[in-house]
Scaffold this motif. Structure first.
Motif, PDB file in Angstrom:
ATOM      1  N   TYR A  16       4.259  -7.874 -16.431  1.00  0.00           N
ATOM      2  CA  TYR A  16       4.259  -6.790 -17.408  1.00  0.00           C
ATOM      3  C   TYR A  16       4.765  -7.272 -18.748  1.00  0.00           C
ATOM      4  CZ  TYR A  16       3.251  -3.924 -13.418  1.00  0.00           C
ATOM      5  OH  TYR A  16       2.649  -3.385 -12.319  1.00  0.00           O
ATOM      6  N   VAL A  72       9.033  -8.935 -14.783  1.00  0.00           N
ATOM      7  CA  VAL A  72       7.856  -9.627 -14.292  1.00  0.00           C
ATOM      8  C   VAL A  72       7.787  -9.659 -12.774  1.00  0.00           C
ATOM      9  CG1 VAL A  72       7.524 -11.074 -16.322  1.00  0.00           C
ATOM     10  CG2 VAL A  72       8.986 -11.877 -14.461  1.00  0.00           C
ATOM     11  N   GLU A  73       8.863  -9.379 -12.097  1.00  0.00           N
ATOM     12  CA  GLU A  73       8.892  -9.600 -10.651  1.00  0.00           C
ATOM     13  C   GLU A  73       8.915  -8.297  -9.847  1.00  0.00           C
ATOM     14  OE1 GLU A  73       8.274 -12.437  -9.374  1.00  0.00           O
ATOM     15  OE2 GLU A  73       8.854 -13.914 -10.872  1.00  0.00           O
ATOM     16  N   TRP A  74       7.982  -7.405 -10.133  1.00  0.00           N
ATOM     17  CA  TRP A  74       7.822  -6.209  -9.286  1.00  0.00           C
ATOM     18  C   TRP A  74       6.763  -6.569  -8.245  1.00  0.00           C
ATOM     19  CZ3 TRP A  74      10.894  -2.015 -10.200  1.00  0.00           C
ATOM     20  CH2 TRP A  74      11.389  -1.815 -11.487  1.00  0.00           C
ATOM     21  N   PHE A 128       6.098 -12.950   0.629  1.00  0.00           N
ATOM     22  CA  PHE A 128       4.836 -12.649   1.330  1.00  0.00           C
ATOM     23  C   PHE A 128       3.726 -12.889   0.324  1.00  0.00           C
ATOM     24  CE2 PHE A 128       7.098  -8.762   0.019  1.00  0.00           C
ATOM     25  CZ  PHE A 128       6.320  -8.435  -1.087  1.00  0.00           C
ATOM     26  N   HIS A 138      -0.484 -11.792  -0.797  1.00  0.00           N
ATOM     27  CA  HIS A 138      -1.480 -10.723  -0.666  1.00  0.00           C
ATOM     28  C   HIS A 138      -2.905 -11.261  -0.544  1.00  0.00           C
ATOM     29  CE1 HIS A 138       1.734  -8.055  -1.676  1.00  0.00           C
ATOM     30  NE2 HIS A 138       1.820  -8.447  -2.924  1.00  0.00           N
ATOM     31  N   PRO A 170      -0.164  -7.733 -12.515  1.00  0.00           N
ATOM     32  CA  PRO A 170       0.142  -8.777 -13.508  1.00  0.00           C
ATOM     33  C   PRO A 170       1.579  -8.737 -13.991  1.00  0.00           C
ATOM     34  CG  PRO A 170      -0.930  -6.941 -14.577  1.00  0.00           C
ATOM     35  CD  PRO A 170      -0.884  -6.596 -13.105  1.00  0.00           C
ATOM     36  N   THR A 184       4.326  -6.063  -5.104  1.00  0.00           N
ATOM     37  CA  THR A 184       3.666  -4.941  -4.425  1.00  0.00           C
ATOM     38  C   THR A 184       4.046  -4.923  -2.951  1.00  0.00           C
ATOM     39  OG1 THR A 184       1.769  -5.480  -5.828  1.00  0.00           O
ATOM     40  CG2 THR A 184       1.451  -3.789  -4.142  1.00  0.00           C
ATOM     41  N   TYR A 213      -6.787  -9.540  -6.214  1.00  0.00           N
ATOM     42  CA  TYR A 213      -5.741  -8.528  -6.284  1.00  0.00           C
ATOM     43  C   TYR A 213      -4.832  -8.875  -7.451  1.00  0.00           C
ATOM     44  CZ  TYR A 213      -1.891  -5.478  -5.674  1.00  0.00           C
ATOM     45  OH  TYR A 213      -0.947  -4.514  -5.940  1.00  0.00           O
ATOM     46  N   GLY A 256      -2.115 -18.729 -13.936  1.00  0.00           N
ATOM     47  CA  GLY A 256      -3.262 -18.051 -13.341  1.00  0.00           C
ATOM     48  C   GLY A 256      -4.237 -17.474 -14.349  1.00  0.00           C
ATOM     49  N   LEU A 257      -3.744 -17.217 -15.542  1.00  0.00           N
ATOM     50  CA  LEU A 257      -4.619 -16.663 -16.578  1.00  0.00           C
ATOM     51  C   LEU A 257      -5.617 -17.713 -17.077  1.00  0.00           C
ATOM     52  CD1 LEU A 257      -5.015 -13.988 -18.057  1.00  0.00           C
ATOM     53  CD2 LEU A 257      -3.285 -14.731 -19.710  1.00  0.00           C
ATOM     54  N   THR A 291       0.489 -19.446  -9.276  1.00  0.00           N
ATOM     55  CA  THR A 291       1.810 -19.078  -9.785  1.00  0.00           C
ATOM     56  C   THR A 291       1.870 -19.396 -11.278  1.00  0.00           C
ATOM     57  OG1 THR A 291       2.911 -21.201  -9.525  1.00  0.00           O
ATOM     58  CG2 THR A 291       2.804 -19.785  -7.564  1.00  0.00           C
ATOM     59  N   ILE A 292       3.026 -19.129 -11.857  1.00  0.00           N
ATOM     60  CA  ILE A 292       3.228 -19.418 -13.277  1.00  0.00           C
ATOM     61  C   ILE A 292       3.054 -20.914 -13.556  1.00  0.00           C
ATOM     62  CG2 ILE A 292       5.750 -19.687 -13.106  1.00  0.00           C
ATOM     63  CD1 ILE A 292       5.837 -18.007 -15.775  1.00  0.00           C
TER      64      ILE A 292
HETATM   65  C1  LIG Z   1       4.510  -8.031 -11.252  1.00  0.00           C
HETATM   66  S1  LIG Z   1       4.714  -9.556 -10.382  1.00  0.00           S
HETATM   67  C2  LIG Z   1       3.502  -9.368  -9.112  1.00  0.00           C
HETATM   68  C3  LIG Z   1       3.573 -10.380  -8.025  1.00  0.00           C
HETATM   69  C4  LIG Z   1       2.485 -10.244  -6.960  1.00  0.00           C
HETATM   70  N1  LIG Z   1       1.174 -10.378  -7.574  1.00  0.00           N
HETATM   71  C5  LIG Z   1       2.568  -8.923  -6.257  1.00  0.00           C
HETATM   72  O1  LIG Z   1       1.827  -8.009  -6.564  1.00  0.00           O
HETATM   73  O2  LIG Z   1       3.410  -8.795  -5.358  1.00  0.00           O
HETATM   74  C6  LIG Z   1       3.929 -10.693 -11.515  1.00  0.00           C
HETATM   75  C7  LIG Z   1       4.046 -12.146 -11.097  1.00  0.00           C
HETATM   76  O3  LIG Z   1       3.340 -12.966 -12.032  1.00  0.00           O
HETATM   77  C8  LIG Z   1       3.983 -14.207 -12.093  1.00  0.00           C
HETATM   78  N2  LIG Z   1       3.526 -14.863 -13.321  1.00  0.00           N
HETATM   79  C9  LIG Z   1       4.011 -14.725 -14.583  1.00  0.00           C
HETATM   80  N3  LIG Z   1       3.267 -15.435 -15.454  1.00  0.00           N
HETATM   81  C10 LIG Z   1       2.296 -16.047 -14.721  1.00  0.00           C
HETATM   82  C11 LIG Z   1       1.234 -16.932 -15.040  1.00  0.00           C
HETATM   83  N4  LIG Z   1       1.016 -17.325 -16.301  1.00  0.00           N
HETATM   84  N5  LIG Z   1       0.427 -17.371 -14.035  1.00  0.00           N
HETATM   85  C12 LIG Z   1       0.642 -16.968 -12.763  1.00  0.00           C
HETATM   86  N6  LIG Z   1       1.651 -16.140 -12.398  1.00  0.00           N
HETATM   87  C13 LIG Z   1       2.460 -15.686 -13.366  1.00  0.00           C
HETATM   88  C14 LIG Z   1       5.454 -13.858 -12.043  1.00  0.00           C
HETATM   89  O4  LIG Z   1       6.219 -14.953 -11.603  1.00  0.00           O
HETATM   90  C15 LIG Z   1       5.448 -12.700 -11.044  1.00  0.00           C
HETATM   91  O5  LIG Z   1       5.692 -13.179  -9.745  1.00  0.00           O
END
Ligand SMILES: C[S@@+](CC[C@H](N)C(=O)[O-])C[C@H]1O[C@@H](n2cnc3c(N)ncnc32)[C@H](O)[C@@H]1O
Length: 159
Positions: A68, A13-15, A40, A42, A66, A17, A63, A53-54, A48-49
């Motif tokens: 994964y 989940v933590e890739w 950082f 964007h 999501p 960008t 931007y 956010g959904l 956040t979780i």
């Molecule tokens: C693939 S990372 C991308 C992070 C950032 N958007 C970026 O592009 O650098 C996905 C992020 O979604 C967060 N996340 C997971 N479930 C979430 C939720 N229900 N609501 C908001 N964020 C969530 C995770 O903690 C993670 O930081």
């Protein structure tokens, strides 16, 4: 194995960008899935979780990179309905997600040349995934911004 990056994109989940890539796409109003402790950001506004956010109303230019794995397509569906933003996901072009929310709905895509080197939540750039990436633009203005971003790859209009 580096535990900050798990085995496949299905469990990671933590890739994060690379911020320089997002800057090439212009300014964003909202990142609906930001790490809890981001190195950082964007966008001007970030969910956040803890906010889920959904489940929040989305606004402005979004931007979306999501989380994964199972449920990822819900985020693409929401961006499709919102209609204003750019997503970054792995180019699993044969999947239901692409056929339900991208191929017939997005305005343009850019297949990224090479592999993006993602960041960890510690702000280290060390994660190279085992799959190619694709940017997906919803809305004509986002298609133009993606086309003119200068990001190396193959740009295609879908509409
Ligand atoms: C693939 S990372 C991308 C992070 C950032 N958007 C970026 O592009 O650098 C996905 C992020 O979604 C967060 N996340 C997971 N479930 C979430 C939720 N229900 N609501 C908001 N964020 C969530 C995770 O903690 C993670 O930081």
């Amino acid at each position: 194995m580096d535990v900050r990056f798990e085995r496949t994109e299905h469990t990671t989940v933590e890739w994060l960008t690379p911020p320089e890539l997002v800057k090439q796409l212009g300014a964003f109003d909202l990142d609906p899935c930001t790490p809890v402790h981001p190195p950082f950001v964007h966008a001007t506004h970030n969910f956040t979780i803890h906010d889920n956010g959904l489940a929040q109303p989305w606004f402005g230019r979004v931007y979306l990179n999501p989380p994964y794995g199972k449920g990822m397509e819900k985020w693409l569906e929401k961006l499709k309905i919102h209609g204003n933003g750019i997503a970054l996901i792995f180019a699993r072009t044969e999947t239901k997600c692409f056929f339900d929310h991208i191929w017939h709905d997005a305005h343009a895509v850019l297949f990224v040349k090479g592999r993006i080197k993602f960041y960890t939540t510690k702000g280290e750039q060390k994660g190279t995934p085992g799959a190619p990436s694709i940017f997906i633009a919803y809305g004509e203005e986002n298609a133009e911004l993606l086309k003119n971003s200068g990001i190396a790859g193959k740009f295609l209009y879908l509409k």
